[in-house]
Design an enzyme around this catalytic site. Structure first.
Site, PDB file in Angstrom:
ATOM      1  N   GLU A 139       0.907  -1.351  -0.129  1.00  0.00           N
ATOM      2  CA  GLU A 139       0.041   0.012   0.032  1.00  0.00           C
ATOM      3  C   GLU A 139       0.831   1.020  -0.058  1.00  0.00           C
ATOM      4  OE1 GLU A 139      -3.389  -0.267   2.386  1.00  0.00           O
ATOM      5  OE2 GLU A 139      -3.639   1.993   2.591  1.00  0.00           O
TER       6      GLU A 139
ATOM      7  N   LYS B 179      -3.955  -0.351  14.254  1.00  0.00           N
ATOM      8  CA  LYS B 179      -4.604   0.748  13.579  1.00  0.00           C
ATOM      9  C   LYS B 179      -6.216   0.197  13.799  1.00  0.00           C
ATOM     10  CE  LYS B 179      -6.126   2.682   9.049  1.00  0.00           C
ATOM     11  NZ  LYS B 179      -5.615   3.008   7.730  1.00  0.00           N
TER      12      LYS B 179
ATOM     13  N   GLU C  38     -10.544   4.502   9.686  1.00  0.00           N
ATOM     14  CA  GLU C  38     -10.481   4.241   8.110  1.00  0.00           C
ATOM     15  C   GLU C  38     -10.907   2.698   8.081  1.00  0.00           C
ATOM     16  OE1 GLU C  38      -6.781   5.032   6.378  1.00  0.00           O
ATOM     17  OE2 GLU C  38      -7.441   7.307   6.151  1.00  0.00           O
TER      18      GLU C  38
ATOM     19  N   ARG D 115      -2.130   3.223  17.011  1.00  0.00           N
ATOM     20  CA  ARG D 115      -1.839   4.466  16.144  1.00  0.00           C
ATOM     21  C   ARG D 115      -3.009   5.598  16.483  1.00  0.00           C
ATOM     22  NH1 ARG D 115      -2.198   4.054  10.509  1.00  0.00           N
ATOM     23  NH2 ARG D 115      -0.580   5.391   9.881  1.00  0.00           N
TER      24      ARG D 115
ATOM     25  N   ASP E   2      -2.442  14.216   7.216  1.00  0.00           N
ATOM     26  CA  ASP E   2      -2.111  13.281   6.409  1.00  0.00           C
ATOM     27  C   ASP E   2      -0.840  13.319   5.563  1.00  0.00           C
ATOM     28  OD1 ASP E   2      -1.982  10.327   6.156  1.00  0.00           O
ATOM     29  OD2 ASP E   2      -3.639  10.423   4.487  1.00  0.00           O
TER      30      ASP E   2
ATOM     31  N   GLU F  19       5.381   9.507  13.981  1.00  0.00           N
ATOM     32  CA  GLU F  19       5.328   8.536  12.836  1.00  0.00           C
ATOM     33  C   GLU F  19       5.435   9.908  11.561  1.00  0.00           C
ATOM     34  OE1 GLU F  19       2.146   5.622  12.235  1.00  0.00           O
ATOM     35  OE2 GLU F  19       2.095   6.554  10.323  1.00  0.00           O
TER      36      GLU F  19
ATOM     37  N   GLU G 272       4.084   8.968  -0.369  1.00  0.00           N
ATOM     38  CA  GLU G 272       2.499   9.211  -0.985  1.00  0.00           C
ATOM     39  C   GLU G 272       2.369  10.474  -1.442  1.00  0.00           C
ATOM     40  OE1 GLU G 272      -0.282   8.083   1.882  1.00  0.00           O
ATOM     41  OE2 GLU G 272      -1.858   8.189   0.615  1.00  0.00           O
TER      42      GLU G 272
HETATM   43  O1  GCW Z   1      -1.936   8.205   4.419  1.00  0.00           O
HETATM   44  C1  GCW Z   1      -3.068   7.544   4.385  1.00  0.00           C
HETATM   45  C2  GCW Z   1      -3.053   6.450   3.360  1.00  0.00           C
HETATM   46  C3  GCW Z   1      -3.805   5.076   3.658  1.00  0.00           C
HETATM   47  C4  GCW Z   1      -3.088   4.591   4.974  1.00  0.00           C
HETATM   48  C5  GCW Z   1      -3.334   5.643   6.013  1.00  0.00           C
HETATM   49  C6  GCW Z   1      -2.789   5.233   7.546  1.00  0.00           C
HETATM   50  C7  GCW Z   1      -2.268   2.626   5.492  1.00  0.00           C
HETATM   51  O2  GCW Z   1      -3.585   7.198   2.189  1.00  0.00           O
HETATM   52  O3  GCW Z   1      -3.076   4.336   2.586  1.00  0.00           O
HETATM   53  O4  GCW Z   1      -3.574   3.526   5.168  1.00  0.00           O
HETATM   54  O5  GCW Z   1      -3.121   6.922   5.819  1.00  0.00           O
HETATM   55  O6  GCW Z   1      -1.918   5.803   7.646  1.00  0.00           O
HETATM   56  O7  GCW Z   1      -3.316   4.367   8.014  1.00  0.00           O
END
Ligand code: GCW
Length: 658
Positions: A148, A270, A274, A307, A353, A375, A381
């Site tokens: 991912e 986590k 999400e 997290r 993010d 983190e 990304e």
């Molecule tokens: O940055 C975002 C990403 C997801 C990621 C999420 C996270 C692993 O788009 O892909 O999932 O954060 O940090 O949990």
């Protein structure tokens, strides 16, 4: 693209040549245990190549240039001292890891390690856990693939549903990590899908094999687990953290893990984020969930990294009262003091993010009685996906140097006991896709060891190790390409801290309104008059008040808010005058033209280094520069056109905008 077959012996830091100064010397090694064995092996190999010698026996009476010695009781397990007197360089450590880090210190020093006297220096890491999280899936995920947000080929550990079974590759990776001080790896994605859930129980053997390949370089293994494991693996009807049967299930599962991996590091979780399962399903808190796992791990010395990336990802864009930036603090600050001793709250460095520019997360200053990990995201990304050069050292260094309580208070680098990066490495021949993205991995490790280190000095180290005896022109050229690359990227992408404006889903390339009407909570609110998010306490979402003073005050007012964060904190007219003296809209135009010019210049500098870099590495970077330039131009034109069309304000310099 000019791609060689994947091979883990391709260029990275620590090519054999980096060991020449050590490999031509006589070395005496005193130490026992597996990691000391690794040190012995490293030195022996270098000597075999360059003609030096590992002095046999206890060394009594023998002459040697370097003494690597284990046994000093006064040092921590990872610490070492380095000194040079009377023609002998001496590294002393109490444990194998300290000895290994001392060895790499000598390699970094190169010839300097063997010249002149050197007063004794103690080296000790500022943070106990320096970890890489791999967002690697075991089975290829239909949307997210094998890794991912991975931009470096496949996973180093997994391929199409199984462990790769290539311990040599994993060991080579661990060696690179140890050389920059990383001591922990989480081997699977924090989004734990059906196949990956089984790593905890019936497939722990595959994890143990990876752990076996990481261990000789002092790297401990961690695992991401699903909170629903008792249900999905154990057949229980609940995963309620306060249920005795659930707690017993976890205790048993953890015993199984430690039977397979006695030095297992712990879990990364986590939860309620999400779509991942978590304690909310049972009306329990994050502390209840964390502490249940912490209790299972405690008897074995394990740690749970829980997290803090928790927010409402099903937001209504019409609703301006919900602010995603507030969420982590809203959820976790009230729980301060409730977490177990072996629980660590893992906090993204910014409240959103991993955007190219965010304020430092207010969570980092709000939980004085909770152990914290920061983190960061080495995988790029939102910073060019390893097709753009974007060296993140200066950004991470700013984050780690931020003082949540202002001048006299501690810096983030002192508040966080653990530092974590999402890894940017994969099975790509250069490990990181973009060969220069290796600098991010290396810099993370060194900043985790010493958060207050000067990132530009760390970059010097990376250059020295990667291109041993590089001529001055190469060193200068690499600095010219890398030093300012993060700020360049910031210039041609989303302006003034507003963030996102990326293509939805894969997040590469511009789409100004791509997320404007989405449920993800990432909006910029541009209209004909202005842009930005009002996060003030007086008229906005109140996010600014999550900081202590002086920051709450600084961010509250557009007059004192730093320019680079203005649109993160305030909705302002296009004609608003920045502290720099420019209007917002003119700043946008200027920054975007400049950003693209800087990419052109970096590309030109790189082209001029062709005679100094191996052709395969040079070509790969040169090809990627073409894509970076194309993409930067696309960003410039879309962003500038958008602002021109919304505002109707022409560019003061009459440049081409569409
Ligand atoms: O940055 C975002 C990403 C997801 C990621 C999420 C996270 C692993 O788009 O892909 O999932 O954060 O940090 O949990």
């Amino acid at each position: 693209m000019n791609r060689a077959e994947p091979s883990w012996t391709d260029p990275a830091w620590l090519p054999p040549e980096a060991f020449r100064p050590l490999g031509t010397r006589r070395t005496l090694i005193r130490g026992t245990g597996p990691v000391a064995g690794t040190v012995r092996g490293e030195v022996a190999e270098a000597c075999a190549r360059f003609g030096g010698e590992v002095v046999r026996g206890d060394g009594t009476g023998a002459a040697y240039d370097l003494l690597l010695e284990m046994g000093d009781g006064g040092l921590g397990e990872e610490d070492f001292t380095c000194a040079r007197h009377g023609g002998t360089t001496t590294v002393t450590a109490s444990g194998g890891r300290g000895l290994l880090y001392g060895l790499f210190h000598v390699v970094r020093l190169g010839e300097k390690a063997f010249a002149g006297p050197r007063p004794g220096e103690v080296h000790r890491p500022a943070t106990a856990v320096r970890m890489l999280d791999h967002w690697d899936n075991v089975a290829v995920h239909p949307v997210m693939g094998q890794v991912e947000r991975g931009y470096a080929g496949g996973s180093l550990f997994w391929r199409e549903g199984r462990a790769r079974g290539e311990p040599g590759r994993v060991r080579a990776y661990a060696r690179l990590l140890a050389a920059c001080g990383i001591n922990a790896v989480c081997v699977n994605n924090v989004n734990v899908h059906a196949t990956e859930a089984h790593l905890l129980t019936d497939r722990i053997g595959e994890v143990a094999a990876i752990a076996g390949a990481l261990r000789p370089y002092g790297v401990r293994t961690h695992l991401s687990v699903t909170f629903a494991a008792p249900v999905v693996l154990g057949g229980l009807s609940t995963a309620d953290p306060l249920e005795a049967a659930v707690r017993q299930w976890w205790a048993r599962a953890v015993r199984g893990v430690y039977d397979a991996i006695p030095d297992f590091g712990g879990f990364v979780v986590k939860a309620d984020s999400e779509g991942q399962p978590g304690p909310f399903t049972y009306g329990r808190s994050h502390a209840d969930g964390t502490n249940m796992l912490a209790a299972a791990l405690a008897p074995h010395g394990g740690t749970v990294h829980w997290r803090a990336f928790v927010y409402d990802h099903r937001q209504d864009w019409r609703d301006r009262t919900t602010d995603r930036a507030r969420a982590a603090h809203d959820h976790f600050a009230p729980l301060d003091g409730e977490f177990a001793d072996n629980a660590v709250l893992q906090v993204k460095h910014g409240p959103m993010d991993f955007q190219v520019r965010e304020p430092v997360s207010p969570v980092l200053g709000a939980l004085p009685r909770t152990r914290l990990a920061v983190e960061v995201q080495a995988t790029q990304e939102y910073t060019g996906q390893q097709r753009h050069v974007c060296w993140l050292g200066p950004m991470w260094s700013e984050v780690l140097g931020f003082r949540p309580q202002g001048g006299a208070g501690p810096a983030v680098g002192e508040l966080a006991g653990h530092l974590v990066a999402v890894s940017n490495a994969g099975d790509d021949p250069f490990w990181t896709g973009h060969p220069l993205a290796q600098a991010n991995l290396y810099t993370f490790g060194r900043l985790a060891w010493r958060p207050d280190a000067d990132p530009y000095r760390v970059l010097d180290e990376w250059i020295g190790l990667t291109f041993p005896s590089a001529p001055e022109r190469l060193v200068t050229g690499l600095h010219a390409v890398l030093d300012g690359s993060w700020r360049t990227y910031e210039k041609y992408t989303a302006p003034l801290g507003v963030g996102f404006m990326v293509q939805p889903g894969h997040h590469y390339g511009p789409s100004v309104d791509g997320y404007e009407y989405s449920p993800w909570g990432t909006y910029h609110f541009a209209d004909r008059d202005g842009i930005g998010v009002d996060r003030s306490a007086a008229t906005g979402t109140g996010y600014a008040a999550q900081y202590a003073e002086p920051w709450a005050g600084v961010y509250e007012s557009a007059a004192t808010c730093p320019d680079e964060l203005l649109l993160f904190f305030h909705h302002v007219p296009y004609g608003h005058v920045l502290r720099s003296g420019k209007t917002v809209v003119q700043h946008v135009y200027d920054a975007h033209f400049e950003g693209v010019e800087e990419v052109e210049e970096a590309r030109r500098v790189w082209a001029g280094l062709a005679d100094l870099v191996e052709p395969v590495r040079h070509t790969r970077v040169a090809e990627l520069f073409e894509e970076q330039l194309r993409s930067a131009g696309e960003w410039r034109d879309q962003i500038n056109s958008y602002f021109l069309r919304k505002s109707g304000v022409p560019d003061a310099h009459g440049r081409r905008i569409y």
